[in-house]
Design an enzyme around this catalytic site. Structure first.
Site, mmCIF file in Angstrom:
data_model
loop_
_atom_site.group_PDB
_atom_site.id
_atom_site.type_symbol
_atom_site.label_atom_id
_atom_site.label_comp_id
_atom_site.label_asym_id
_atom_site.label_seq_id
_atom_site.Cartn_x
_atom_site.Cartn_y
_atom_site.Cartn_z
ATOM 1 N N ASP A 107 39.186 23.868 74.486
ATOM 2 C CA ASP A 107 40.301 24.285 73.648
ATOM 3 C C ASP A 107 39.722 25.469 72.887
ATOM 4 O O ASP A 107 38.899 25.290 71.978
ATOM 5 C CB ASP A 107 40.699 23.165 72.676
ATOM 6 N N HIS A 108 40.099 26.679 73.270
ATOM 7 C CA HIS A 108 39.341 27.828 72.749
ATOM 8 C C HIS A 108 39.445 27.971 71.230
ATOM 9 O O HIS A 108 38.607 28.603 70.612
ATOM 10 C CB HIS A 108 39.719 29.124 73.474
ATOM 11 N N HIS B 262 45.863 23.317 70.219
ATOM 12 C CA HIS B 262 45.289 24.120 69.127
ATOM 13 C C HIS B 262 45.707 23.623 67.733
ATOM 14 O O HIS B 262 44.871 23.461 66.849
ATOM 15 C CB HIS B 262 45.696 25.584 69.273
HETATM 16 C C1 BG6 Z 1 46.601 29.996 74.602
HETATM 17 C C2 BG6 Z 1 48.064 29.902 74.925
HETATM 18 O O1 BG6 Z 1 45.997 28.738 74.691
HETATM 19 O O2 BG6 Z 1 46.438 30.501 73.288
HETATM 20 C C3 BG6 Z 1 48.738 31.244 74.777
HETATM 21 O O3 BG6 Z 1 48.217 29.442 76.248
HETATM 22 C C4 BG6 Z 1 48.459 31.841 73.415
HETATM 23 O O4 BG6 Z 1 50.136 31.146 74.992
HETATM 24 C C5 BG6 Z 1 46.966 31.807 73.108
HETATM 25 O O5 BG6 Z 1 48.927 33.167 73.414
HETATM 26 C C6 BG6 Z 1 46.703 32.217 71.663
HETATM 27 O O6 BG6 Z 1 45.330 32.339 71.480
HETATM 28 P P1 BG6 Z 1 44.749 33.306 70.345
HETATM 29 O O7 BG6 Z 1 43.274 33.093 70.429
HETATM 30 O O8 BG6 Z 1 45.184 34.705 70.707
HETATM 31 O O9 BG6 Z 1 45.348 32.861 69.049
#
Ligand code: BG6
Length: 514
Positions: free
Chosen positions: A185-186, A248
């Protein structure tokens, strides 16, 4: 999350090596890790993909990705050549067992040359439908057996509901043990998300007030300015609740709500987070619409440009019911948080790109100042800003300078770039390094994923049963639909205006007003 440990010799195998994720995220992250001196001397990347490419084309393609997406900008020749020498490519059909045998031979040849047993990291940067096939292939080739040194990394989505998440885990676990599986989960790799733990548990002053006696409510906002971009096909089946909230936003909520960990061990921290998910009060199935709001963007104006409605984006059905905005009200049933609402919202085509957690404290129990002095009185608020302008802001009342007593709210602010004079690493840098080190703290365990699906299941079911009749219900560039305002207004509260400026405000030289 041991910051000082360099990984042991590692071979990183990326399935989907020619794909978008590798291009945008993994290649830039690897490049930056190399420039910062984090990669071990003995390190190799093998890209595996069905797309036909020569090794030279593969390297050139990744260099392009690095130039476009690396936080450092275009790589210079010397630093690029250093990492390029570690990249190789296998063009293979994932359904062909010979590909896995070839891969095994290549791993063995590399280790023979290095004269060392390397860590094997298999990264599935591919759509989930091919996960089972690749996992089976790796298993049959004996590339999962070394429980200590073989790891598999999978990207979200981890299923599209509770049952499919369980089924996915069931296809993985006969081959890889849970301890070998790294679910990304980045958001957990973002510096400021990790800093929530430091802020809460490395300082003594906040913990005593971090509970229902002092906190009125918590808001978590993850806003995106972008629309669905080129991902219409995927998003049609996902929607904001699956795409952002299940993972997230709930993970952010866990970091804010979890109990202090006893030690800094991966499973200890993950268990404390899972406890939060288990304590979330189930959303009543017969009253979902009082707890959850959905929205879909229509056409609108953003930074002076006209942008199209979701329903006319590529790959999207003209009558699509997919939500591009979701807001939820949740409660955590435990001693710390009983009856403290957590309001979560996320959406695409919102006015700003911002992720922040806002902790709203209760007002003072007794206002001893004359009412004329306190016209603009605000209770304390703490904002944990995840992105952009990563930092922390504490709002408190102060006496305005002057002969009479007048109070006004002021902000005390810490920003990462001013304080530490450097940009935080990208989430994928942290996460890749942790997988190589075998540190699973920032990765999702199967039980956490399942608990998160359970939290949103009543909403998924209710939304599916009752198709939306008012979509699109917010114009691009607005903070979601009217109903989202009503969700929080019914409790006598309102959404906090995020502490970052919109592009228009910035251009006009305005200052932050929260
Ligand atoms: C991803 C989603 O996990 O996270 C995307 O699939 C979203 O839809 C993205 O745009 C948002 O990540 P960040 O790091 O740009 O906030």
């Amino acid at each position: 999350m041991d910051d000082y440990r360099h990984p042991a010799p590692t071979i990183l195998v990326i399935f989907g090596g020619a794909g978008d994720l590798t291009w945008r995220k993994l290649a830039p992250a690897l490049y930056n890790l190399d420039v910062d001196g984090w990669l071990p001397d003995k390190f190799a990347v093998i890209g595996v993909d069905g797309k036909s490419m020569t090794e030279e084309e593969f390297r050139a393609h990744l260099r392009e990705g690095v130039s476009e997406f690396s936080r450092r900008g275009k790589p210079d020749d010397a630093s690029w050549d250093r990492i390029a020498g570690r990249l190789s490519f296998i063009c293979a059909d994932f359904s062909d067992q010979r590909a896995y045998s070839l891969l095994k031979q290549q791993l063995a040849a590399c280790e023979k040359e290095w004269q060392v047993r390397a860590e094997h990291v298999f990264y599935l940067a591919v759509p989930p439908v091919v996960f089972p096939m690749i996992v089976q292939g790796l298993g049959k080739a004996g590339l999962a057996e070394d429980r200590e040194h073989a790891r598999i990394v999978i990207e979200k989505p981890f299923g599209h509901d509770l049952a499919s998440a369980r089924a996915l885990t069931e296809t993985l676990t006969p081959v890889y043990r849970e301890s070998q599986i790294y679910r990304i989960d980045h958001y957990l790799g973002k510096e400021t998300v990790q800093n929530i733990l430091a802020f809460r548990f490395a300082n003594a002053v906040f913990e005593p007030v971090w509970n229902r006696r002092y906190i009125d409510h918590v808001q978590i906002t993850v806003g995106e300015k972008v629309g669905v971009e080129h991902r219409g096909g995927y998003y049609e089946k996902a929607g904001a609740l699956r795409d952002m909230v299940q993972n997230h936003l709930l993970q952010l909520m866990c970091m804010v709500a979890m109990e202090p960990m006893v030690s800094f061990q991966a499973d200890e921290i993950r268990s404390k987070k899972a406890d939060v998910l288990h304590a979330i009060r189930p959303i009543p199935r017969d009253d979902v619409f009082s707890y959850a709001v959905r929205g879909q963007y229509g056409a609108g104006w953003m930074q002076g440009e006209h942008v199209v409605a979701y329903r006319v984006e590529p790959g999207v059905a003209p009558d699509s019911p997919a939500e591009t905005f979701a807001a939820l009200k949740l409660f955590v049933d435990n001693w710390r948080w009983q009856d403290v609402p957590f309001y979560l919202r996320t959406g695409k085509r919102l006015p700003v790109r911002v992720s922040e957690v806002s902790i709203q404290f209760l007002p003072v129990p007794h206002k001893s100042f004359p009412s004329a002095t306190t016209m603009n009185w605000q209770a304390n608020r703490l904002v944990l800003r995840i992105q952009p302008e990563e930092g922390i802001l504490l709002r408190f009342e102060a006496k305005q300078p002057g002969p009479s007593m007048r109070l006004s709210p002021v902000d005390m602010e810490m920003t990462y770039c001013r304080t530490f004079k450097s940009d935080p690493p990208e989430a994928y840098e942290t996460l890749l390094l942790d997988v190589m080190r075998g540190d699973a703290t920032l990765f999702m365990r199967a039980d956490q994923v399942e608990a998160a699906w359970s939290v949103i299941t009543p909403v998924l079911e209710a939304w599916q049963a009752v198709p939306p009749v008012d979509f699109p219900n917010y114009p691009a560039g607005a903070w979601g639909p009217e109903d989202a305002e009503a969700l929080i207004a019914r409790d006598g509260r309102s959404w906090v205006v995020p502490t970052v400026l919109t592009d228009e405000e910035e251009a006009k030289g305005e200052v932050k007003q929260t």
